[in-house]
Write a protein that holds these residues in place. Structure first.
Motif, PDB file in Angstrom:
ATOM      1  N   MET A   1       0.815  -1.223   0.000  1.00  0.00           N
ATOM      2  CA  MET A   1       0.000   0.000   0.000  1.00  0.00           C
ATOM      3  C   MET A   1       0.845   1.267   0.000  1.00  0.00           C
ATOM      4  N   THR A   2       2.090   1.181   0.425  1.00  0.00           N
ATOM      5  CA  THR A   2       2.933   2.370   0.536  1.00  0.00           C
ATOM      6  C   THR A   2       3.276   2.909  -0.848  1.00  0.00           C
ATOM      7  N   PRO A   3       3.040   4.214  -1.105  1.00  0.00           N
ATOM      8  CA  PRO A   3       3.417   4.796  -2.402  1.00  0.00           C
ATOM      9  C   PRO A   3       4.934   4.795  -2.570  1.00  0.00           C
ATOM     10  N   MET A   4       5.401   4.750  -3.799  1.00  0.00           N
ATOM     11  CA  MET A   4       6.837   4.701  -4.066  1.00  0.00           C
ATOM     12  C   MET A   4       7.448   6.087  -4.211  1.00  0.00           C
ATOM     13  N   ASP A   5       6.666   7.121  -4.122  1.00  0.00           N
ATOM     14  CA  ASP A   5       7.178   8.477  -4.238  1.00  0.00           C
ATOM     15  C   ASP A   5       6.977   9.181  -2.908  1.00  0.00           C
ATOM     16  N   PRO A   6       8.005   9.615  -2.187  1.00  0.00           N
ATOM     17  CA  PRO A   6       9.407   9.561  -2.601  1.00  0.00           C
ATOM     18  C   PRO A   6      10.021   8.173  -2.385  1.00  0.00           C
ATOM     19  N   ILE A   7      11.090   7.928  -3.091  1.00  0.00           N
ATOM     20  CA  ILE A   7      11.726   6.618  -3.024  1.00  0.00           C
ATOM     21  C   ILE A   7      12.263   6.344  -1.635  1.00  0.00           C
ATOM     22  N   ASP A   8      12.934   7.374  -1.036  1.00  0.00           N
ATOM     23  CA  ASP A   8      13.502   7.164   0.307  1.00  0.00           C
ATOM     24  C   ASP A   8      12.404   6.894   1.326  1.00  0.00           C
ATOM     25  N   GLY A   9      11.271   7.532   1.157  1.00  0.00           N
ATOM     26  CA  GLY A   9      10.162   7.273   2.075  1.00  0.00           C
ATOM     27  C   GLY A   9       9.650   5.857   1.956  1.00  0.00           C
ATOM     28  N   TYR A  10       9.582   5.328   0.727  1.00  0.00           N
ATOM     29  CA  TYR A  10       9.142   3.941   0.541  1.00  0.00           C
ATOM     30  C   TYR A  10      10.135   2.967   1.167  1.00  0.00           C
ATOM     31  N   VAL A  11      11.444   3.270   0.933  1.00  0.00           N
ATOM     32  CA  VAL A  11      12.474   2.395   1.505  1.00  0.00           C
ATOM     33  C   VAL A  11      12.392   2.408   3.017  1.00  0.00           C
ATOM     34  N   GLU A  12      12.239   3.602   3.590  1.00  0.00           N
ATOM     35  CA  GLU A  12      12.168   3.701   5.051  1.00  0.00           C
ATOM     36  C   GLU A  12      10.954   2.955   5.589  1.00  0.00           C
ATOM     37  N   ASN A  13       9.838   3.060   4.897  1.00  0.00           N
ATOM     38  CA  ASN A  13       8.637   2.349   5.338  1.00  0.00           C
ATOM     39  C   ASN A  13       8.806   0.834   5.200  1.00  0.00           C
ATOM     40  N   TYR A  14       9.502   0.379   4.148  1.00  0.00           N
ATOM     41  CA  TYR A  14       9.781  -1.052   3.996  1.00  0.00           C
ATOM     42  C   TYR A  14      10.626  -1.562   5.156  1.00  0.00           C
ATOM     43  N   ILE A  15      11.658  -0.779   5.488  1.00  0.00           N
ATOM     44  CA  ILE A  15      12.534  -1.203   6.588  1.00  0.00           C
ATOM     45  C   ILE A  15      11.764  -1.226   7.898  1.00  0.00           C
ATOM     46  N   PHE A  16      10.868  -0.248   8.061  1.00  0.00           N
ATOM     47  CA  PHE A  16      10.094  -0.203   9.296  1.00  0.00           C
ATOM     48  C   PHE A  16       9.134  -1.397   9.398  1.00  0.00           C
ATOM     49  N   LEU A  17       8.494  -1.754   8.281  1.00  0.00           N
ATOM     50  CA  LEU A  17       7.505  -2.838   8.310  1.00  0.00           C
ATOM     51  C   LEU A  17       8.152  -4.209   8.192  1.00  0.00           C
ATOM     52  N   ILE A  18       9.013  -4.403   7.190  1.00  0.00           N
ATOM     53  CA  ILE A  18       9.611  -5.719   6.946  1.00  0.00           C
ATOM     54  C   ILE A  18      10.813  -5.943   7.846  1.00  0.00           C
ATOM     55  N   GLY A  19      11.705  -4.941   7.934  1.00  0.00           N
ATOM     56  CA  GLY A  19      12.821  -5.006   8.875  1.00  0.00           C
ATOM     57  C   GLY A  19      13.917  -5.958   8.496  1.00  0.00           C
ATOM     58  N   ASP A  20      14.216  -6.119   7.180  1.00  0.00           N
ATOM     59  CA  ASP A  20      15.343  -6.959   6.811  1.00  0.00           C
ATOM     60  C   ASP A  20      16.162  -6.249   5.736  1.00  0.00           C
ATOM     61  N   SER A  21      17.299  -6.825   5.418  1.00  0.00           N
ATOM     62  CA  SER A  21      18.203  -6.237   4.429  1.00  0.00           C
ATOM     63  C   SER A  21      18.333  -7.132   3.200  1.00  0.00           C
ATOM     64  N   ASN A  22      17.310  -7.954   2.948  1.00  0.00           N
ATOM     65  CA  ASN A  22      17.367  -8.925   1.860  1.00  0.00           C
ATOM     66  C   ASN A  22      16.897  -8.262   0.573  1.00  0.00           C
ATOM     67  N   MET A  23      17.780  -8.213  -0.425  1.00  0.00           N
ATOM     68  CA  MET A  23      17.454  -7.584  -1.697  1.00  0.00           C
ATOM     69  C   MET A  23      16.394  -8.383  -2.457  1.00  0.00           C
ATOM     70  N   THR A  24      16.404  -9.685  -2.303  1.00  0.00           N
ATOM     71  CA  THR A  24      15.414 -10.516  -2.995  1.00  0.00           C
ATOM     72  C   THR A  24      14.014 -10.190  -2.506  1.00  0.00           C
ATOM     73  N   ASN A  25      13.832 -10.087  -1.199  1.00  0.00           N
ATOM     74  CA  ASN A  25      12.526  -9.731  -0.644  1.00  0.00           C
ATOM     75  C   ASN A  25      12.071  -8.372  -1.165  1.00  0.00           C
ATOM     76  N   PHE A  26      12.976  -7.411  -1.119  1.00  0.00           N
ATOM     77  CA  PHE A  26      12.642  -6.056  -1.541  1.00  0.00           C
ATOM     78  C   PHE A  26      12.235  -6.047  -3.015  1.00  0.00           C
ATOM     79  N   SER A  27      12.991  -6.733  -3.850  1.00  0.00           N
ATOM     80  CA  SER A  27      12.705  -6.763  -5.277  1.00  0.00           C
ATOM     81  C   SER A  27      11.394  -7.468  -5.571  1.00  0.00           C
ATOM     82  N   ARG A  28      11.128  -8.552  -4.840  1.00  0.00           N
ATOM     83  CA  ARG A  28       9.885  -9.308  -5.110  1.00  0.00           C
ATOM     84  C   ARG A  28       8.657  -8.506  -4.723  1.00  0.00           C
TER      85      ARG A  28
END
Length: 838
Positions: free
Chosen positions: A667-694
């Motif tokens: 549900m998180t918008p991708m704009d801005p990119i840094d905001g999406y990344v920060e929200n991913y880290i907050f929710l998912i909490g991992d550093s796995n590139m495969t998870n992020f890409s999928r």
């Protein structure tokens, strides 16, 4: 000389008694006085110190008093003791006088003893003479009686007066005991030889009378009273003669039996064994009617006849069974049953002898049936074939059993254990040794076969059926109940078998593997039920994939596939809840179903090609409806007040939280990119590139377009690599495969950007600029969850037009829509703040 310390040392016990005798009560005189404790008792607090002068004066007065007393005692001891010397001399003189008187008394006593001996010497001589004369007279009288009795016994034995001879013989034997010490006297020795010869003659007469008293076929021809009197003589002669008579009589009575039932004759075969027992019964009737008055009751002659009959019969049956290639099992069991009954009759007939504790007890148990023991393997093989046939028949009978809804276990299980009980009782009559142990092993073997062939085989056939019905699922649940019932009944069977079997086999009997097999069957039945319901849910999850999640523009009520899932799960889980007998297994089923279903549900989420933000909100609403459905599973089909177990609720919440976290990230918008990344880290909490890409692919971002997002994610994880998990396992197993992709394996060419540019971009982003909902999300993983109540007006995804959607939104649904709007608004404000800073 002992030192002062040794003289002063006194045992505590002596000191205690001395103080008790003297009546000392002053604590200062106590041997175990503790000065500190005594002072603390005198001055327990600071106020008591005011009387210290008084106490010191009292102690000083006591010290002076003791000093005066010690001086007085010392002075009195130092004065000469003249009176003591005189008293000592007087005591010595008294001792000398006493010693002299003792010597005089001793001398007079010796003189008196000598005088008495002189007076009584003649009396002793007379006393000895009287004693010898009395003994001589007694011996002469006994000798006269013995000679007379021997003469009379010779006369009576010649005249066949056996009754009187028996009494005289007992008297002669008793009298002769008194002359054992006189065997050196010629007359006594000759008399002893006459008695021995007389016993031999009587022995010959007794045996001759019995030979003439019976025919060769054992029938009586002599006079009963005469034979009875000869038995009395035999008893007087001793056990040797008695055993000769009994043996001859037993052999004579069983002579016809040996001739009739010769091994070569047809009548001696196994199928005619009843005729053997009938023959003995007729013989016993004859002996009781015609020969009962011949033998003394304590001889138990008929019991000896039965004993020898059993020995002959056992030997014959061993030869008959050995000569037969393989006896027929029916004939074998019939003959064994008749034999056991016959032995029981004999034992009952002579059980009073066993209770009386005679010298030779008679116990006929297994006296003949022991010959059947080596051949009971035929019976075990027959039971093996019967059980195999029964278990094969159960495969179809259980599937076609009439079930009116009251059935708790499969009828084959009760039928099998009833057969086991009857077989156990029957075999215990035949043997409780090796054959019984073999039967125990046979029971264990077929319990394994029943578990694998009937229970698990039936479950597998039901599971493989194309169309799952409530009948199929009820059969699976009944198989679960049956496996649990068989496990408990097997424990009871094991205890009963150990009670019956001989001691040497008790430790060898174990049904642990059988019970483990049934418990494993319970687990497999639960897994089968889970798989069966999942297979019914599969078409509706397939429908979820086909929905246009990427083009949804509004959020409606729960999706149609969710309503269909609810109908399927409620219909089939209710069958399980009503049928399962042990509710502990129903809870296990719920746990396993939740874990498996939620794992598959997340897999199907990833199989959706593209999910928009509105589609993620709609899917989040569906997820909450599914959560409500799963939380109701412990209540389905259960009667009475039931609460959802706490651990089960946590299990559901954990699985749903994983799906909700995934959808919130989508549900998180991708704009801005840094905001999406920060929200991913907050929710998912991992550093796995495969998870992020999928997840980006799930949002509709193709891999060629993921470069900036992957760069931003890489910069972020390099700053906080220690705070992030390597893999949050957000992807299902089908997505991850067996190999883990390193974080740097899919980095695009933009990674060549200078480190200064990366640092500048990272420093321009303020984590505190995250909206309040994102900062508070960690404590409430289900912030976006709603609790819709289905009212029958759910909108299917068939019509995707924006303004043509129909359906009434309830209060919870409106809250969900408002939450999604606030989420987008907060993200827009964050983007504006970022633009103003740059």
């Amino acid at each position: 000389m002992p030192n002062v310390q040794q003289l002063e040392s006194v045992s505590p016990d002596l000191e205690h008694h001395v103080l008790h005798i003297l009546g000392v009560k002053n604590p200062l005189d106590a041997p175990d006085l503790d000065p500190t404790e005594y002072i603390n008792r005198l001055f327990p607090n600071e106020q008591s110190l005011s009387s210290v002068d008084t106490v010191i004066n009292k102690l000083q007065a006591k010290t002076d008093e003791l000093s005066i007393e010690a001086e007085r005692l010392t002075g009195s001891q130092s004065e000469p003791q003249t009176g003591g010397v005189e008293e000592l001399d007087h005591a010595k003189k008294a001792i000398q006088e006493l010693f002299q008187k003792i010597q005089d008394i001793k001398l007079k006593a010796a003189q008196s003893e000598s005088m008495v001996q002189e007076i009584t010497q003649d009396v002793k001589s007379l006393d000895y003479a009287k004693r010898h004369l009395t003994h001589s007279v007694t011996v002469l009288k006994r000798l006269q009686m013995l000679v007379t009795a021997v003469d009379q016994l010779e006369t009576m034995s010649r005249n066949k007066q056996y009754k009187e001879s028996a009494h005289l013989l007992e008297a002669v034997i008793q009298l002769m005991q008194h002359f054992k010490s006189y065997k050196g006297v010629q007359q006594v020795s000759e008399l002893s030889d006459r008695i021995t010869q007389l016993q031999k003659d009587l022995d010959s007469c007794v045996l001759r009378e019995f030979e003439h008293g019976f025919e060769k076929d054992g029938s009586l021809i002599g006079q009963t009273w005469l034979l009875h009197d000869t038995c009395l003589v035999a008893s007087a002669l001793g056990d040797k003669t008695k055993e000769k008579i009994i043996k001859r009589y037993v052999d004579l009575q069983l002579m016809d039996y040996r001739q009739i039932f010769r091994n070569a004759e047809e009548v001696s075969q196994l199928d005619n064994i009843s005729r053997r027992y009938a023959w003995l019964k007729r013989l016993l009737k004859t002996l009781d009617e015609k020969h009962a008055d011949i033998f003394p009751p304590q001889w138990f002659v008929t019991a000896r006849v039965c004993e020898q009959f059993c020995n002959y019969t056992r030997s014959d049956m061993e030869q008959v069974l050995a000569a037969s290639p393989q006896p027929d099992v029916k004939e074998l069991l019939h003959g064994l049953q008749l034999t056991i009954e016959f032995e029981a009759q004999l034992t009952k007939r002579y059980e009073k002898l066993i209770k009386l504790g005679v010298d030779r007890p008679f116990n006929f148990t297994r006296s003949i049936s022991s010959s059947f023991q080596p051949y009971l393997w035929i019976y075990i093989d027959a039971e093996d074939q019967t059980l195999t046939s029964m278990i094969n028949s159960y495969v179809d009978s259980d599937m076609n059993a009439d079930d009116d809804g009251s059935m708790v276990v499969l009828p084959s299980s009760t039928d099998l254990f009833y057969f086991y009980r009857e077989t156990l009782v029957q075999c215990a009559k035949f043997s409780t040794g090796k054959a019984f142990y073999d039967l125990c092993q046979l029971f264990a073997k077929h319990l394994h076969a029943y578990c694998n062939t009937v229970l698990l085989g039936g479950v597998l056939r039901n599971e493989k059926s194309n169309n799952l019905s409530t009948e199929n699922l009820r059969y699976i649940t009944l198989a679960l109940n049956t496996a649990d019932y068989c496990c408990m009944t097997t424990s009871q069977l094991e205890e009963k078998l150990k009670e019956k079997v001989d001691d040497e086999y008790q430790e060898k009997i174990s049904f642990e593997t059988v019970k483990e097999a049934f418990m494993s069957a319970v687990s497999q039945c639960i897994d089968s039920a889970v798989r069966s319901i999942e297979s019914c849910c599969e078409p509706h999850l397939q429908q979820m994939i086909k929905l246009p999640w990427s083009v949804l523009d509004t959020v409606g009520d729960q999706s149609e596939y969710v309503s269909q899932l609810q109908d399927v799960v409620k219909r089939y889980v209710t069958v399980i809840g009503r049928t399962v007998a042990n509710k502990r297994y129903f809870r296990t089923f719920g746990d396993r179903f939740v874990e498996s279903f939620l794992s598959k549900y997340i897999t199907y989420i990833f199989r959706c090609k593209h999910i928009s933000e509105i589609g993620a909100e709609q899917m989040l609403l569906d997820t909450h409806a599914i959560k409500t459905l799963l939380l109701d599973i412990p209540l389905m089909g259960v009667e009475g007040a039931v609460t959802v177990p706490t651990l089960y609720g946590k299990l559901v919440s954990k699985g749903i939280s994983k799906a909700e976290t995934l959808l919130k990230t989508v549900m998180t918008p991708m704009d801005p990119i840094d905001g999406y990344v920060e929200n991913y880290i907050f929710l998912i909490g991992d550093s796995n590139m495969t998870n992020f890409s999928r997840i980006l692919e799930l949002k509709g971002v193709k891999k060629p377009e993921q470069g900036p997002l992957l760069d931003a994610f890489q910069r972020r994880i390099m700053q906080h690599s220690n705070d992030l998990a390597e893999n949050s396992n957000i992807l299902p197993v089908t997505e991850t495969g067996n190999t883990s992709i390193p974080a740097s394996s899919n980095l695009p060419s933009a990674i060549t950007t200078s480190l200064s540019t990366i640092a500048t971009s990272a420093s321009n982003f303020n984590p505190n600029s995250l909206p309040p909902f994102a900062r508070n999300m960690q404590g409430s993983p289900t912030l976006y969850s709603a609790s819709p109540t289905t009212d029958g007006s759910s909108s299917p995804f068939g019509n995707t037009g924006g303004g043509n959607r129909t359906g009434r939104l309830n209060e919870n649904f409106r809250k969900l829509v408002m939450t999604g709007m606030a989420f987008r608004k907060d993200l827009q404000e964050r983007r504006e703040q970022q633009n103003r800073r740059t």
